[in-house]
Design a protein around this motif. Structure first.
Motif, PDB file in Angstrom:
ATOM      1  N   GLY A 266       0.847  -1.232  -0.159  1.00 53.29           N
ATOM      2  CA  GLY A 266       0.114  -0.015   0.087  1.00 53.29           C
ATOM      3  C   GLY A 266       0.655   1.301   0.064  1.00 53.29           C
ATOM      4  O   GLY A 266       1.978   1.095   0.432  1.00 53.29           O
ATOM      5  N   THR A 267       0.124   2.201  -0.200  1.00 50.70           N
ATOM      6  CA  THR A 267       0.786   3.659  -0.351  1.00 50.70           C
ATOM      7  C   THR A 267       0.012   4.519   0.588  1.00 50.70           C
ATOM      8  O   THR A 267      -1.272   4.760   0.592  1.00 50.70           O
ATOM      9  CB  THR A 267       0.707   4.307  -1.771  1.00 50.70           C
ATOM     10  N   LEU A 268       0.623   5.030   1.490  1.00 51.33           N
ATOM     11  CA  LEU A 268      -0.051   6.071   2.566  1.00 51.33           C
ATOM     12  C   LEU A 268       0.549   7.450   2.412  1.00 51.33           C
ATOM     13  O   LEU A 268       1.809   7.835   2.372  1.00 51.33           O
ATOM     14  CB  LEU A 268       0.243   5.465   3.919  1.00 51.33           C
ATOM     15  N   ASP A 269      -0.609   8.380   2.535  1.00 45.20           N
ATOM     16  CA  ASP A 269      -0.016   9.670   2.321  1.00 45.20           C
ATOM     17  C   ASP A 269      -0.180  10.394   3.762  1.00 45.20           C
ATOM     18  O   ASP A 269      -1.335   9.797   4.288  1.00 45.20           O
ATOM     19  CB  ASP A 269      -0.964  10.736   1.273  1.00 45.20           C
ATOM     20  N   LEU A 270       0.662  11.170   4.193  1.00 48.14           N
ATOM     21  CA  LEU A 270       0.493  11.700   5.415  1.00 48.14           C
ATOM     22  C   LEU A 270       0.732  13.236   5.339  1.00 48.14           C
ATOM     23  O   LEU A 270       1.585  13.683   4.675  1.00 48.14           O
ATOM     24  CB  LEU A 270       1.782  11.363   6.452  1.00 48.14           C
TER      25      LEU A 270
END
Ligand SMILES: *[C@@H]1O[C@H](CO)[C@@H](O)[C@H](O)[C@H]1NC(C)=O
Ligand SMILES: [Cu+2]
Ligand SMILES: [Zn+2]
Length: 175
Positions: A40-44
């Motif tokens: 997965g790819t997570l944006d913060l």
């Protein structure tokens, strides 16, 4: 002159209120090493006191709740074990995101559907991408089991939430 100073102050205030953006690519945990399967790819995004973490994760088995935390280190080696424990700069007990007695890294649980897909959309006001206890450069770990949020009977409820093995991890980095 005063006007120039006033304008400069406004610009400084505005720029210090700007978002801080980070990204975390979550890879599968492989015993003794580093996984090469992107889960997965997570944006913060940090906006003032508020940190938002969003993105999607796949391949999270079984369906149901999975503990999801910020761990102390951004080292994803040795099957994610190198990430160390939950990020806990103030020596607190493990808890729920809504508790005052919680680790900075305690983000609670995320929910996988029957296909192993997770939609992450978390906002938190304890973990931050800025300041002396920033989580930038630290790790995010996804666990196999639910986090009991510090309320279980297990001896490690107050340290790990008894969330079980690590199934994925990644590093929080500037984006
Ligand atoms: C997070 O949400 C924003 C919209 O608020 C979207 O543009 C972005 O693609 C999302 N990030 C991920 C990794 O899905
Ligand atoms: Cu964890
Ligand atoms: Zn914790």
């Amino acid at each position: 002159m005063l006007l120039i100073i006033a304008i400069f102050s406004v610009i400084t205030a505005l720029s210090s209120a700007q978002n801080v953006n980070a990204r975390c690519y979550l890879y599968n945990a492989v015993a003794g090493g580093v996984g090469n399967q992107l889960m997965g790819t997570l944006d913060l995004v940090q906006t003032g006191q508020q940190l938002r973490i969003n993105g999607t994760i796949t391949g999270a088995m079984p369906a149901g709740l999975h503990g999801f935390h910020i761990h102390e280190k951004g080292d994803i080696g040795n099957g994610c074990l190198n990430a160390g424990g939950h990020y806990n700069p103030s020596g607190k007990n493990h808890g729920a995101p809504t508790d005052t007695d919680r680790h900075v890294g305690d983000l609670g649980n995320v929910q996988a559907d029957i296909s192993g897909a997770i939609n992450v959309d978390i906002t938190d006001t304890v973990a931050s991408l800025t300041g002396p206890i920033s989580v930038m450069g630290r790790g995010i770990v996804l666990h196999q089991n639910p986090d009991d949020l510090g309320k279980g009977n297990s001896p490690d409820s107050k340290t790990t939430g008894n969330a079980g093995p690590r199934i994925g991890c990644g590093v929080i980095g500037y984006a």
